[in-house]
Design a protein around this motif. Structure first.
Motif, PDB file in Angstrom:
ATOM      1  N   VAL A 152       4.469  -3.765   2.948  1.00 38.48           N
ATOM      2  CA  VAL A 152       5.507  -3.155   2.127  1.00 38.48           C
ATOM      3  C   VAL A 152       4.928  -1.863   1.553  1.00 38.48           C
ATOM      4  O   VAL A 152       3.892  -1.882   0.891  1.00 38.48           O
ATOM      5  CB  VAL A 152       5.951  -4.089   0.980  1.00 38.48           C
ATOM      6  N   MET A 153       5.581  -0.735   1.845  1.00 40.29           N
ATOM      7  CA  MET A 153       5.094   0.544   1.352  1.00 40.29           C
ATOM      8  C   MET A 153       5.553   0.750  -0.095  1.00 40.29           C
ATOM      9  O   MET A 153       6.720   0.550  -0.427  1.00 40.29           O
ATOM     10  CB  MET A 153       5.605   1.688   2.228  1.00 40.29           C
ATOM     11  N   THR A 154       4.614   1.113  -0.931  1.00 41.19           N
ATOM     12  CA  THR A 154       4.891   1.361  -2.339  1.00 41.19           C
ATOM     13  C   THR A 154       4.539   2.816  -2.658  1.00 41.19           C
ATOM     14  O   THR A 154       3.935   3.516  -1.848  1.00 41.19           O
ATOM     15  CB  THR A 154       4.090   0.405  -3.233  1.00 41.19           C
ATOM     16  N   SER A 155       4.880   3.250  -3.862  1.00 40.21           N
ATOM     17  CA  SER A 155       4.678   4.648  -4.213  1.00 40.21           C
ATOM     18  C   SER A 155       3.223   4.925  -4.562  1.00 40.21           C
ATOM     19  O   SER A 155       2.460   4.016  -4.895  1.00 40.21           O
ATOM     20  CB  SER A 155       5.562   5.030  -5.401  1.00 40.21           C
ATOM     21  N   SER A 156       2.847   6.169  -4.510  1.00 42.84           N
ATOM     22  CA  SER A 156       1.500   6.579  -4.911  1.00 42.84           C
ATOM     23  C   SER A 156       1.365   6.630  -6.423  1.00 42.84           C
ATOM     24  O   SER A 156       0.274   6.884  -6.944  1.00 42.84           O
ATOM     25  CB  SER A 156       1.162   7.947  -4.311  1.00 42.84           C
ATOM     26  N   ASP A 157       2.459   6.386  -7.144  1.00 43.55           N
ATOM     27  CA  ASP A 157       2.425   6.414  -8.611  1.00 43.55           C
ATOM     28  C   ASP A 157       1.865   5.138  -9.212  1.00 43.55           C
ATOM     29  O   ASP A 157       1.508   5.120 -10.393  1.00 43.55           O
ATOM     30  CB  ASP A 157       3.839   6.642  -9.169  1.00 43.55           C
ATOM     31  N   THR A 167       0.839  -1.208   0.000  1.00 43.91           N
ATOM     32  CA  THR A 167       0.000   0.000   0.000  1.00 43.91           C
ATOM     33  C   THR A 167       0.867   1.249   0.000  1.00 43.91           C
ATOM     34  O   THR A 167       2.061   1.193   0.316  1.00 43.91           O
ATOM     35  CB  THR A 167      -0.942   0.001   1.216  1.00 43.91           C
ATOM     36  N   ASP A 168       0.241   2.372  -0.330  1.00 46.16           N
ATOM     37  CA  ASP A 168       0.931   3.660  -0.257  1.00 46.16           C
ATOM     38  C   ASP A 168       0.290   4.552   0.801  1.00 46.16           C
ATOM     39  O   ASP A 168       0.602   5.738   0.879  1.00 46.16           O
ATOM     40  CB  ASP A 168       0.906   4.361  -1.615  1.00 46.16           C
ATOM     41  N   ASP A 169      -0.606   3.985   1.600  1.00 45.30           N
ATOM     42  CA  ASP A 169      -1.404   4.792   2.529  1.00 45.30           C
ATOM     43  C   ASP A 169      -1.140   4.368   3.973  1.00 45.30           C
ATOM     44  O   ASP A 169      -1.260   3.184   4.319  1.00 45.30           O
ATOM     45  CB  ASP A 169      -2.891   4.632   2.198  1.00 45.30           C
ATOM     46  N   ASP A 170      -0.817   5.332   4.816  1.00 48.62           N
ATOM     47  CA  ASP A 170      -0.497   5.026   6.217  1.00 48.62           C
ATOM     48  C   ASP A 170      -1.703   4.489   6.979  1.00 48.62           C
ATOM     49  O   ASP A 170      -1.545   3.716   7.936  1.00 48.62           O
ATOM     50  CB  ASP A 170       0.044   6.272   6.919  1.00 48.62           C
ATOM     51  N   ARG A 171      -2.921   4.891   6.595  1.00 48.22           N
ATOM     52  CA  ARG A 171      -4.100   4.383   7.283  1.00 48.22           C
ATOM     53  C   ARG A 171      -4.256   2.877   7.065  1.00 48.22           C
ATOM     54  O   ARG A 171      -4.577   2.123   7.994  1.00 48.22           O
ATOM     55  CB  ARG A 171      -5.352   5.121   6.796  1.00 48.22           C
TER      56      ARG A 171
END
Length: 261
Positions: free
Chosen positions: A72-77, A55-59
């Motif tokens: 795993v944090m991914t980009s908002s792109d 996801t790209d969202d902390d929530r």
């Protein structure tokens, strides 16, 4: 063969913002978020080495980590789940033989769908990606037609050749089905990729058909890549993804039918 399962989840959905955190009640009346139910479904798959939420969202990150998921944090792109999977494998390395994409809006996916999908990709050495298809019941086909009649985006349908190589996917009902007696196949939003295919996908531009239909798998097809359809049996209940707010009571009904808490 080593298998990684990725659950892509984004908050800013065009049709249903905040969808991964929508709460669904099952047989016991307990409310669980969509991302939690998708995680629970992924954890039931046999033969998997690792499961991560992308996801790209902390929530979504905070909600997933609260119930014990690896994130795993991914980009908002990233424009779709496949691009998000490509980012994950770029971060984690290509040490996995197969990457399975279990969409975060399909908590009713039976674990054997993913297991059979991985097996199907193993048995199709020329395929870049494999995806499951399910023969529509009359009830499901009627629901698809009702959604289109009311200008709602419902399930995806697919047509394929004699070797089950995909020819086209659409949000419309294909082939043309003037009655409920026509054989129509529902595409289940799960994928199995080879890591190299994800790398190739990320380097390709978004094509016109992908943009029109809003279906990420069409990028493979628009570039002549092999998408293998793997037929799975009806799991004993109507299968439905959560695409719109109107789908919540449908999915909850099926959760109750399956006895899922």
């Amino acid at each position: 063969m080593s298998t990684l399962v990725v659950i892509p989840a984004r908050y800013a959905s065009t049709r249903y913002p905040g969808k991964p955190l929508v709460e669904l009640r099952g047989a016991t009346g307990v409310a669980k978020s969509l991302i939690r139910r998708s995680w629970d479904a992924a954890m039931k798959v046999q033969g998997v080495d690792r499961v991560v939420v992308a996801t790209d969202d902390d929530r979504i990150k905070d909600a997933a980590e609260a119930f014990g998921a690896e994130v795993v944090m991914t980009s908002s792109d990233a424009r779709n789940g496949t691009e998000r999977c490509a980012e994950v494998i770029a971060q984690l390395g290509e040490s996995y033989d197969i990457v399975a994409n279990l969409q975060g809006d399909a908590p009713l996916t039976p674990p054997w769908f993913v297991e059979k999908l991985v097996e199907g990709l193993q048995n199709a050495p020329d395929a870049h990606v494999a995806t499951p298809i399910l023969l529509c019941s009359k009830e499901a086909l009627a629901s698809f037609k009702e959604d289109r009649k009311n200008d709602r985006v419902g399930g995806t349908t697919v047509v394929f050749d004699k070797d089950k190589r995909a020819l086209y996917f659409s949000k419309e009902v294909i082939p043309f089905a003037p009655t409920l007696d026509v054989l129509v196949y529902h595409h289940v939003g799960v994928y199995a990729y080879r890591p190299a295919s994800l790398r190739d996908y990320a380097a390709l531009p978004e094509g016109p058909l992908e943009k029109l239909e809003g279906l990420e798998q069409l990028r493979f097809m628009e570039n002549g890549l092999h998408v293998q359809c793997v037929e799975v049996e009806n799991p004993g209940q109507e299968f439905w993804e959560l695409n719109n707010p109107e789908d919540v009571p449908r999915v909850e009904k099926f959760l109750v039918q399956l006895g899922l808490e």
